[in-house]
Design an enzyme around this catalytic site. Structure first.
Site, PDB file in Angstrom:
ATOM      1  N   ASP A  17       0.820  -1.233   0.000  1.00 19.74           N
ATOM      2  CA  ASP A  17       0.000   0.000   0.000  1.00 19.74           C
ATOM      3  C   ASP A  17       0.842   1.265   0.000  1.00 19.74           C
ATOM      4  O   ASP A  17       0.597   2.189  -0.764  1.00 19.74           O
ATOM      5  CB  ASP A  17      -1.061  -0.006   1.117  1.00 19.74           C
ATOM      6  CG  ASP A  17      -0.531  -0.082   2.529  1.00 19.74           C
ATOM      7  OD1 ASP A  17       0.687  -0.309   2.715  1.00 19.74           O
ATOM      8  OD2 ASP A  17      -1.335   0.082   3.475  1.00 19.74           O
TER       9      ASP A  17
ATOM     10  N   GLU B 193      -3.016   8.657  12.120  1.00 20.41           N
ATOM     11  CA  GLU B 193      -2.039   7.638  12.507  1.00 20.41           C
ATOM     12  C   GLU B 193      -0.616   8.050  12.122  1.00 20.41           C
ATOM     13  O   GLU B 193       0.323   7.855  12.886  1.00 20.41           O
ATOM     14  CB  GLU B 193      -2.408   6.287  11.887  1.00 20.41           C
ATOM     15  CG  GLU B 193      -1.547   5.177  12.432  1.00 20.41           C
ATOM     16  CD  GLU B 193      -2.265   3.870  12.644  1.00 20.41           C
ATOM     17  OE1 GLU B 193      -3.515   3.824  12.579  1.00 20.41           O
ATOM     18  OE2 GLU B 193      -1.567   2.871  12.894  1.00 20.41           O
TER      19      GLU B 193
ATOM     20  N   SER C  35      -5.812  -4.884  12.686  1.00 20.49           N
ATOM     21  CA  SER C  35      -6.212  -3.482  12.523  1.00 20.49           C
ATOM     22  C   SER C  35      -7.200  -2.965  13.551  1.00 20.49           C
ATOM     23  O   SER C  35      -8.157  -2.265  13.214  1.00 20.49           O
ATOM     24  CB  SER C  35      -6.798  -3.245  11.131  1.00 20.49           C
ATOM     25  OG  SER C  35      -5.771  -3.278  10.207  1.00 20.49           O
TER      26      SER C  35
ATOM     27  N   TYR D 279       8.806  -1.652  10.668  1.00 24.94           N
ATOM     28  CA  TYR D 279       7.857  -1.200   9.644  1.00 24.94           C
ATOM     29  C   TYR D 279       8.351   0.067   8.942  1.00 24.94           C
ATOM     30  O   TYR D 279       8.459   0.119   7.715  1.00 24.94           O
ATOM     31  CB  TYR D 279       6.486  -0.962  10.277  1.00 24.94           C
ATOM     32  CG  TYR D 279       5.405  -0.584   9.291  1.00 24.94           C
ATOM     33  CD1 TYR D 279       4.639  -1.557   8.664  1.00 24.94           C
ATOM     34  CD2 TYR D 279       5.153   0.745   8.978  1.00 24.94           C
ATOM     35  CE1 TYR D 279       3.655  -1.218   7.751  1.00 24.94           C
ATOM     36  CE2 TYR D 279       4.167   1.094   8.068  1.00 24.94           C
ATOM     37  CZ  TYR D 279       3.417   0.113   7.466  1.00 24.94           C
ATOM     38  OH  TYR D 279       2.448   0.467   6.563  1.00 24.94           O
TER      39      TYR D 279
ATOM     40  N   ASP E  82      -5.686  -0.209   5.836  1.00 26.62           N
ATOM     41  CA  ASP E  82      -6.520  -0.592   6.972  1.00 26.62           C
ATOM     42  C   ASP E  82      -7.711   0.350   7.141  1.00 26.62           C
ATOM     43  O   ASP E  82      -8.839  -0.082   7.398  1.00 26.62           O
ATOM     44  CB  ASP E  82      -5.679  -0.612   8.250  1.00 26.62           C
ATOM     45  CG  ASP E  82      -4.454  -1.492   8.097  1.00 26.62           C
ATOM     46  OD1 ASP E  82      -4.459  -2.347   7.198  1.00 26.62           O
ATOM     47  OD2 ASP E  82      -3.494  -1.301   8.858  1.00 26.62           O
TER      48      ASP E  82
ATOM     49  N   ALA F  32      -2.507  -7.637  16.987  1.00 29.21           N
ATOM     50  CA  ALA F  32      -2.481  -8.964  16.359  1.00 29.21           C
ATOM     51  C   ALA F  32      -2.403  -8.855  14.846  1.00 29.21           C
ATOM     52  O   ALA F  32      -2.443  -9.856  14.145  1.00 29.21           O
ATOM     53  CB  ALA F  32      -3.722  -9.746  16.765  1.00 29.21           C
TER      54      ALA F  32
HETATM   55  C1  GLA Z   1       0.019  -2.514   8.452  1.00 28.54           C
HETATM   56  C2  GLA Z   1      -0.233  -1.110   7.901  1.00 28.54           C
HETATM   57  C3  GLA Z   1      -0.835  -1.192   6.487  1.00 28.54           C
HETATM   58  C4  GLA Z   1       0.004  -2.086   5.587  1.00 28.54           C
HETATM   59  C5  GLA Z   1       0.325  -3.411   6.274  1.00 28.54           C
HETATM   60  C6  GLA Z   1       1.283  -4.265   5.497  1.00 28.54           C
HETATM   61  O1  GLA Z   1      -1.178  -3.184   8.620  1.00 28.54           O
HETATM   62  O2  GLA Z   1      -1.104  -0.414   8.746  1.00 28.54           O
HETATM   63  O3  GLA Z   1      -0.959   0.105   5.962  1.00 28.54           O
HETATM   64  O4  GLA Z   1       1.175  -1.428   5.203  1.00 28.54           O
HETATM   65  O5  GLA Z   1       0.854  -3.230   7.574  1.00 28.54           O
HETATM   66  O6  GLA Z   1       0.714  -4.701   4.315  1.00 28.54           O
END
Ligand code: GLA
Length: 371
Positions: free
Chosen positions: A39, A153, A119, A217, A165, A116
């Site tokens: 994304d 966020e 989201s 991340y 998400d 987990a």
């Molecule tokens: C988390 C982030 C999303 C996406 C995923 C990985 O859930 O919030 O925006 O980047 O990781 O696909």
């Protein structure tokens, strides 16, 4: 008709603040069927909302924020790295975009498993955004609300997440997945009729906790941006697998995942539309391998579940969400789900991992104002 979880939030509001809430809204968690870490590279994702939600009861007032699940209250302003930063961040984001958010108080209840990879944070953001939108009668379109949540966020909570998400939580439809083009921000509903195919999506919560901020991340994201710079493209969405092969080291591995994952998402949508779950399942396994070997966001617990799924005859399995712990999913014939759970439990015990949690879900509706 109020959902049970919405009723819990409304009752908590009544008990705490001594009157009825002005608005009750709820929003779901999500699983991502395929399309991980694409994304924020402008690529494609295919999430689907789950029937676990976070509900918020909200009204004008100065009573602060109350969490039913944590049984604790926090003020509406400030920032303290707690759950309260999400609703605060959304209020800030709306105000910053020029909407005059009145002082509000709220009670929040939820059953989305936390930290987990399902989201829960997007769910609390989406529920808050929808409730504030109703309270202020702003009539903000859903896609804009999702972007405002993402901004909350990114800029308030401090996690550089993509749009998946928040989009999933606000835009998913009952019984369907959502194909999102994260560059154009167009979203398309893709029917997900698992019942007709006799399949279930089993979720394994490894219970390996993670917080996005504390993981790699943001670092993965930075490496992707660096890879795009080296290739001279705006985002990895614009690169092909041949382009990616010109890179070296970490940039090569990360870009190879992203570029191949985008292709897998589009192939997966074609397969879903043809009800070809066998192909869909293969793509899930490939996605997991790529996340494990090239993107390096898996952990032994997730790999153990995916291996068990393969052994139990699942059509496909993969980690879902950011990785680094959290959940994996398996697409499996319904009668075989129980033996997969047993096998995975045995494998986890043998490797002395913590006890995993399992559940199945139904593809559910996105955020809604109750009543
Ligand atoms: C988390 C982030 C999303 C996406 C995923 C990985 O859930 O919030 O925006 O980047 O990781 O696909």
């Amino acid at each position: 008709m109020m959902r049970e979880i919405e009723r819990r939030a409304a009752e908590a509001y009544q008990n705490r603040f001594g009157r009825e809430p002005a608005v009750v809204a709820s929003a779901p968690g999500r699983i991502n069927l395929i399309g991980e870490h694409t994304d924020y590279n402008g690529g494609f994702v295919l999430p689907c909302a789950i029937d676990r939600r976070i509900a918020i009861a909200l009204g004008p007032g100065e009573g602060g924020l109350y969490s039913v699940d944590y049984a604790e209250a926090r003020p509406c302003d400030g920032k303290d790295d707690s759950w309260a930063d999400y609703p605060r961040g959304v209020a800030w984001s709306l105000s910053d975009a020029g909407f005059s958010v009145p002082p509000f108080q709220a009670a929040i209840a939820g059953d989305v498993p936390q930290a987990a990879g399902l989201s829960s944070s997007a769910a609390i953001e989406a529920a808050t955004a929808l409730a504030l939108d109703a309270l202020g009668q702003f009539a903000i379109p859903r896609k804009r609300l999702a972007l405002l949540c993402q901004r909350a966020e990114n800029a308030f909570v401090g996690v550089n997440c993509g749009i998946m998400d928040q989009y999933a939580s606000l835009l998913c439809q009952d019984g369907a997945a959502l194909l999102i083009d994260c560059r154009s921000l167009e979203a398309e509903t893709v029917p997900l009729n698992l019942d007709a195919a006799g399949l279930s999506l089993l979720v394994c919560d490894t219970r390996v906790k993670r917080g996005l901020g504390a993981t790699g991340y943001n670092e993965r994201r930075a490496t992707c941006e660096q890879a795009a710079r080296i290739l001279g493209v705006a985002q990895l969405r614009d690169a092909t697998i041949v382009d990616a092969a010109r890179l070296a080291g970490l940039e090569l591995k990360r870009a190879r995942h992203v570029v191949s994952e985008d292709d897998r998402v589009l192939a997966a949508v074609t397969a879903l539309r043809a009800a070809d779950f066998t192909t869909f399942g293969h793509l899930m396994y490939e996605s997991h391998n790529s996340l494990r070997d090239d993107y390096e966001v898996s952990v032994p617990e997730l790999d153990t579940f995916v291996d068990a799924a393969r052994e139990a005859g699942a059509l496909g399995a993969r980690l879902t969400g950011a990785g680094f712990g959290g959940c994996a999913i398996a697409l499996i014939a319904r009668p075989a789900a129980t033996s997969l759970i047993e096998l995975a439990r045995r494998r986890f015990a043998k490797r002395e991992f913590g006890e995993p949690g399992f559940y199945t879900f139904r593809p559910a509706a996105g955020a809604e104002v109750a009543g």
